[in-house]
Design an enzyme around this catalytic site. Structure first.
Site, mmCIF file in Angstrom:
data_model
loop_
_atom_site.group_PDB
_atom_site.id
_atom_site.type_symbol
_atom_site.label_atom_id
_atom_site.label_comp_id
_atom_site.label_asym_id
_atom_site.label_seq_id
_atom_site.Cartn_x
_atom_site.Cartn_y
_atom_site.Cartn_z
ATOM 1 N N TYR A 44 0.829 -1.198 0.000
ATOM 2 C CA TYR A 44 0.000 0.000 0.000
ATOM 3 C C TYR A 44 0.861 1.244 0.000
ATOM 4 O O TYR A 44 2.060 1.195 0.253
ATOM 5 C CB TYR A 44 -0.943 0.005 1.213
ATOM 6 N N ARG A 63 8.400 4.090 -4.694
ATOM 7 C CA ARG A 63 8.383 3.115 -3.602
ATOM 8 C C ARG A 63 7.350 2.024 -3.858
ATOM 9 O O ARG A 63 7.598 0.839 -3.599
ATOM 10 C CB ARG A 63 8.125 3.806 -2.269
ATOM 11 N N LYS A 159 6.425 -2.230 2.362
ATOM 12 C CA LYS A 159 5.231 -1.542 2.855
ATOM 13 C C LYS A 159 4.035 -2.463 2.644
ATOM 14 O O LYS A 159 3.154 -2.243 1.802
ATOM 15 C CB LYS A 159 5.044 -0.194 2.152
ATOM 16 N N GLU A 196 12.360 2.289 13.971
ATOM 17 C CA GLU A 196 11.375 3.293 13.588
ATOM 18 C C GLU A 196 10.274 3.265 14.634
ATOM 19 O O GLU A 196 10.425 2.637 15.680
ATOM 20 C CB GLU A 196 10.821 2.995 12.187
#
Length: 304
Positions: A44, A63, A159, A196
């Site tokens: 996504y 990306r 992702k 992160e």
């Protein structure tokens, strides 16, 4: 007999595109055998929209293309095809010039089998919603965050729509009334290193320089990483990617989050301890302030 079916929540009156068809979100339907539903087999993107213009669109598309390649899902559209779909959807949300565009591509529909079937038509779902960023209070006072061990899988660079690890990590901070969960993973030497946050990239300021963890399979390379490098160059702020230990995180002059919705956001409380030193302890710092102003300029200059 009364129905035993669970009550369905009322979905907001938002537009979506499902395989190119524009329809209300509440009417969208996907097969239960879609591999996104069965396996989380898809990727996504989330793209901010300012004044009906897409911010850093080409970076998001690059990306998306990389992540589709990592999962061996054929790209359903070209760059221009994605742009046409996005603009059609943005125009359909008439009352909100600032929006958040979500797009998802799954491998498609097939009988359940862990092996990747060949020749499937990918399922493409897109929707938009009004953009709700950080509050004025958070920008003025900064955000409170907590830390946790990074227990997610080792392909954080993808992702993926398989976000259960991130959901569990975010709930750690939600249960404590905090804005984000900052994640630390054990290195080869037993030291914990910053990766992160559950839904953000994390940066620290050390001696006036902005530092972030280096790219790796453990973390998603956020679109804002390259943007912040550019903004630092424009502002004369040193920028570097290096391993950041837990000790360095807690000793930082500033801690900053970045994401599509947060843009850049100062962290002023970490595990109940004020971030920073001296008169600026527990307050948004000067590097954050300069980056935030530069970010606002970039929104005007880098949207299409």
């Amino acid at each position: 007999m009364p129905s035993t079916a669970p009550t369905q929540p009322d979905l907001p009156d938002l537009p979506c595109l499902l395989n190119g068809e524009l329809l209300p979100l509440r009417e969208a339907r996907v097969s239960v055998m879609d591999r996104g539903f069965v396996f989380g087999d898809g990727v996504y993107e989330v793209i901010p929209v300012y004044g009906r213009r897409l911010f850093r669109f080409d970076d998001h598309m690059a990306r998306l293309q990389r992540n589709l390649g990592k999962l061996r899902i054929p790209a359903p559209h070209s760059r221009d095809g994605w742009l046409a779909l996005a603009r059609r959807l943005i125009a359909a949300l008439r009352d909100s010039p600032d929006q958040l565009l979500y797009l998802q591509v799954t491998r498609g529909v097939a009988l359940r089998d862990h092996v990747m079937p060949a020749g499937l038509a990918p399922t493409v779902f897109m929707t938009v919603s009004p953009l709700r960023g950080a509050s004025a209070e958070q920008r003025h006072q900064g955000a409170a965050c907590v830390t946790a061990r990074d227990f997610r899988w080792e392909r954080g660079d993808i992702k993926s729509i398989s976000l259960l690890g991130n959901v569990l990590a975010r709930q750690v901070s939600a249960d404590q009334g905090a804005a984000e969960t900052v994640l630390l993973r054990e290195g080869h030497n037993g030291t914990l290193y910053l990766t992160e946050a559950s839904a953000s990239n994390v940066w620290i300021v050390q001696d006036g320089a902005l530092l972030g963890p280096p790219p790796s399979d453990w973390l998603l390379e956020g679109v804002r990483a390259e943007l912040l490098r550019e903004l630092c160059e424009d502002c004369g702020i040193a920028f570097n990617r290096k391993p950041i230990s837990e000790a360095e995180l807690f000793a930082a002059d500033e801690v900053i989050l970045s994401s599509s919705t947060k843009e850049v956001l100062p962290v002023t409380l970490l595990d109940g301890e004020a971030v920073g030193h001296g008169a600026l302890r527990g307050k948004p710092g000067p590097v954050y302030a300069r980056l935030y102003e530069a970010y606002q300029r970039a929104k005007l200059e880098q949207s299409i």
